[in-house]
Design a protein around this motif. Structure first.
Motif, PDB file in Angstrom:
ATOM      1  N   ALA A   1       0.831  -1.209   0.000  1.00 53.14           N
ATOM      2  CA  ALA A   1       0.000   0.000   0.000  1.00 53.14           C
ATOM      3  C   ALA A   1       0.860   1.250   0.000  1.00 53.14           C
ATOM      4  N   ILE A   2       1.977   1.214   0.717  1.00 48.53           N
ATOM      5  CA  ILE A   2       2.856   2.387   0.781  1.00 48.53           C
ATOM      6  C   ILE A   2       3.496   2.659  -0.581  1.00 48.53           C
ATOM      7  N   ILE A   3       3.608   1.665  -1.430  1.00 48.19           N
ATOM      8  CA  ILE A   3       4.142   1.871  -2.775  1.00 48.19           C
ATOM      9  C   ILE A   3       3.031   2.138  -3.796  1.00 48.19           C
ATOM     10  N   ILE A   4       1.960   1.363  -3.745  1.00 46.89           N
ATOM     11  CA  ILE A   4       0.916   1.450  -4.774  1.00 46.89           C
ATOM     12  C   ILE A   4       0.075   2.716  -4.652  1.00 46.89           C
ATOM     13  N   VAL A   5      -0.343   3.068  -3.449  1.00 46.09           N
ATOM     14  CA  VAL A   5      -1.208   4.243  -3.281  1.00 46.09           C
ATOM     15  C   VAL A   5      -0.505   5.537  -3.718  1.00 46.09           C
ATOM     16  N   PRO A   6       0.737   5.793  -3.310  1.00 44.80           N
ATOM     17  CA  PRO A   6       1.397   7.007  -3.808  1.00 44.80           C
ATOM     18  C   PRO A   6       1.598   7.004  -5.324  1.00 44.80           C
ATOM     19  N   ALA A   7       1.868   5.842  -5.897  1.00 49.27           N
ATOM     20  CA  ALA A   7       2.006   5.775  -7.362  1.00 49.27           C
ATOM     21  C   ALA A   7       0.684   6.122  -8.032  1.00 49.27           C
ATOM     22  N   TRP A   8      -0.409   5.609  -7.484  1.00 47.80           N
ATOM     23  CA  TRP A   8      -1.738   5.901  -8.029  1.00 47.80           C
ATOM     24  C   TRP A   8      -2.060   7.382  -7.886  1.00 47.80           C
ATOM     25  N   ILE A   9      -1.762   7.968  -6.732  1.00 50.21           N
ATOM     26  CA  ILE A   9      -2.034   9.396  -6.532  1.00 50.21           C
ATOM     27  C   ILE A   9      -1.145  10.236  -7.437  1.00 50.21           C
ATOM     28  N   SER A  10       0.092   9.843  -7.636  1.00 50.64           N
ATOM     29  CA  SER A  10       0.977  10.574  -8.553  1.00 50.64           C
ATOM     30  C   SER A  10       0.441  10.548  -9.977  1.00 50.64           C
ATOM     31  N   LEU A  11      -0.089   9.416 -10.389  1.00 49.23           N
ATOM     32  CA  LEU A  11      -0.705   9.327 -11.712  1.00 49.23           C
ATOM     33  C   LEU A  11      -1.926  10.242 -11.801  1.00 49.23           C
ATOM     34  N   LYS A  12      -2.733  10.284 -10.731  1.00 48.46           N
ATOM     35  CA  LYS A  12      -3.885  11.184 -10.703  1.00 48.46           C
ATOM     36  C   LYS A  12      -3.447  12.644 -10.772  1.00 48.46           C
ATOM     37  N   VAL A  13      -2.363  12.982 -10.064  1.00 49.38           N
ATOM     38  CA  VAL A  13      -1.829  14.356 -10.104  1.00 49.38           C
ATOM     39  C   VAL A  13      -1.375  14.689 -11.512  1.00 49.38           C
ATOM     40  N   TYR A  14      -0.667  13.776 -12.165  1.00 52.74           N
ATOM     41  CA  TYR A  14      -0.196  13.986 -13.535  1.00 52.74           C
ATOM     42  C   TYR A  14      -1.363  14.278 -14.475  1.00 52.74           C
ATOM     43  N   ARG A  15      -2.389  13.424 -14.392  1.00 54.58           N
ATOM     44  CA  ARG A  15      -3.551  13.612 -15.266  1.00 54.58           C
ATOM     45  C   ARG A  15      -4.318  14.890 -14.921  1.00 54.58           C
ATOM     46  N   TRP A  16      -4.416  15.203 -13.629  1.00 59.13           N
ATOM     47  CA  TRP A  16      -5.134  16.409 -13.208  1.00 59.13           C
ATOM     48  C   TRP A  16      -4.420  17.659 -13.718  1.00 59.13           C
ATOM     49  N   VAL A  17      -3.088  17.691 -13.589  1.00 58.81           N
ATOM     50  CA  VAL A  17      -2.320  18.851 -14.045  1.00 58.81           C
ATOM     51  C   VAL A  17      -2.462  19.015 -15.550  1.00 58.81           C
ATOM     52  N   LEU A  18      -2.358  17.930 -16.306  1.00 55.97           N
ATOM     53  CA  LEU A  18      -2.533  18.036 -17.754  1.00 55.97           C
ATOM     54  C   LEU A  18      -3.922  18.532 -18.105  1.00 55.97           C
ATOM     55  N   GLY A  19      -4.921  18.074 -17.365  1.00 54.59           N
ATOM     56  CA  GLY A  19      -6.286  18.535 -17.609  1.00 54.59           C
ATOM     57  C   GLY A  19      -6.457  20.010 -17.283  1.00 54.59           C
ATOM     58  N   ARG A  20      -5.852  20.462 -16.196  1.00 52.17           N
ATOM     59  CA  ARG A  20      -5.958  21.864 -15.799  1.00 52.17           C
ATOM     60  C   ARG A  20      -5.208  22.783 -16.765  1.00 52.17           C
ATOM     61  N   LEU A  21      -4.130  22.278 -17.324  1.00 57.02           N
ATOM     62  CA  LEU A  21      -3.359  23.094 -18.276  1.00 57.02           C
ATOM     63  C   LEU A  21      -3.943  23.046 -19.680  1.00 57.02           C
ATOM     64  N   GLY A  22      -4.974  22.253 -19.864  1.00 60.02           N
ATOM     65  CA  GLY A  22      -5.647  22.208 -21.157  1.00 60.02           C
ATOM     66  C   GLY A  22      -4.979  21.304 -22.166  1.00 60.02           C
ATOM     67  N   ASP A  23      -4.103  20.417 -21.703  1.00 64.69           N
ATOM     68  CA  ASP A  23      -3.441  19.491 -22.625  1.00 64.69           C
ATOM     69  C   ASP A  23      -4.096  18.124 -22.496  1.00 64.69           C
ATOM     70  N   ASN A  24      -4.894  17.761 -23.472  1.00 64.06           N
ATOM     71  CA  ASN A  24      -5.591  16.477 -23.404  1.00 64.06           C
ATOM     72  C   ASN A  24      -4.818  15.352 -24.096  1.00 64.06           C
ATOM     73  N   GLY A  25      -3.568  15.600 -24.401  1.00 69.64           N
ATOM     74  CA  GLY A  25      -2.746  14.568 -25.007  1.00 69.64           C
ATOM     75  C   GLY A  25      -2.816  14.522 -26.517  1.00 69.64           C
ATOM     76  N   VAL A  26      -3.648  15.347 -27.128  1.00 67.63           N
ATOM     77  CA  VAL A  26      -3.785  15.376 -28.580  1.00 67.63           C
ATOM     78  C   VAL A  26      -2.953  16.542 -29.104  1.00 67.63           C
ATOM     79  N   SER A  27      -1.994  16.244 -29.926  1.00 65.41           N
ATOM     80  CA  SER A  27      -1.176  17.321 -30.497  1.00 65.41           C
ATOM     81  C   SER A  27      -1.842  17.852 -31.760  1.00 65.41           C
ATOM     82  N   SER A  28      -1.749  19.156 -31.940  1.00 66.72           N
ATOM     83  CA  SER A  28      -2.401  19.760 -33.117  1.00 66.72           C
ATOM     84  C   SER A  28      -1.402  20.115 -34.191  1.00 66.72           C
TER      85      SER A  28
END
Length: 88
Positions: free
Chosen positions: A61-88
Motif C-alpha cells: 500500500a505504501i508503494i501502490i497508493v502514492p504511485a496511483w495518486i501521482s498518476l492522478k496528479v499527472y492527469r489532473w495537471v494536464l487537464g488543468r493546463l488544457g493538454d488532453n494529449g492530442v497534439s495539433s
C-alpha cells in the motif's frame, strides 16, 4: 508536439514526482503506529503468519497508493493546463 505541450508535460511530471514522496511520507506517518501495534515484533494480537501478511500488505500500500495518486496528479495537471494529449 509543440513546445507548449512539452512544457505542460514537464510540469505535470515534476508535480507527480513531487507528490510521490509526500504521499509516501504521509502514509508512513499515518500507518506506523497502527501496524506496530497490530503486527509488531512484540505484539500478540495476531499469530506470526498473519503479522507478516499485514506488514506485506502495508508495504504494498505504501508503494501502490502514492504511485496511483501521482498518476492522478499527472492527469489532473494536464487537464488543468488544457493538454488532453492530442497534439495539433
Amino acid at each position: 508536439m509543440s513546445n507548449k505541450t512539452t512544457q505542460h508535460k514537464l510540469i505535470a511530471v515534476l508535480l507527480a514526482v513531487l507528490a510521490f514522496p509526500l504521499v509516501v511520507a504521509a502514509m508512513m506517518a499515518a500507518l506506523f503506529f497502527p501496524v506496530i501495534m497490530v503486527a509488531g515484533p512484540h505484539s500478540d494480537l495476531l499469530p506470526g503468519f498473519a503479522q507478516s501478511i499485514v506488514v506485506t500488505v502495508v508495504w504494498l500500500a505504501i508503494i501502490i497508493v502514492p504511485a496511483w495518486i501521482s498518476l492522478k496528479v499527472y492527469r489532473w495537471v494536464l487537464g488543468r493546463l488544457g493538454d488532453n494529449g492530442v497534439s495539433s
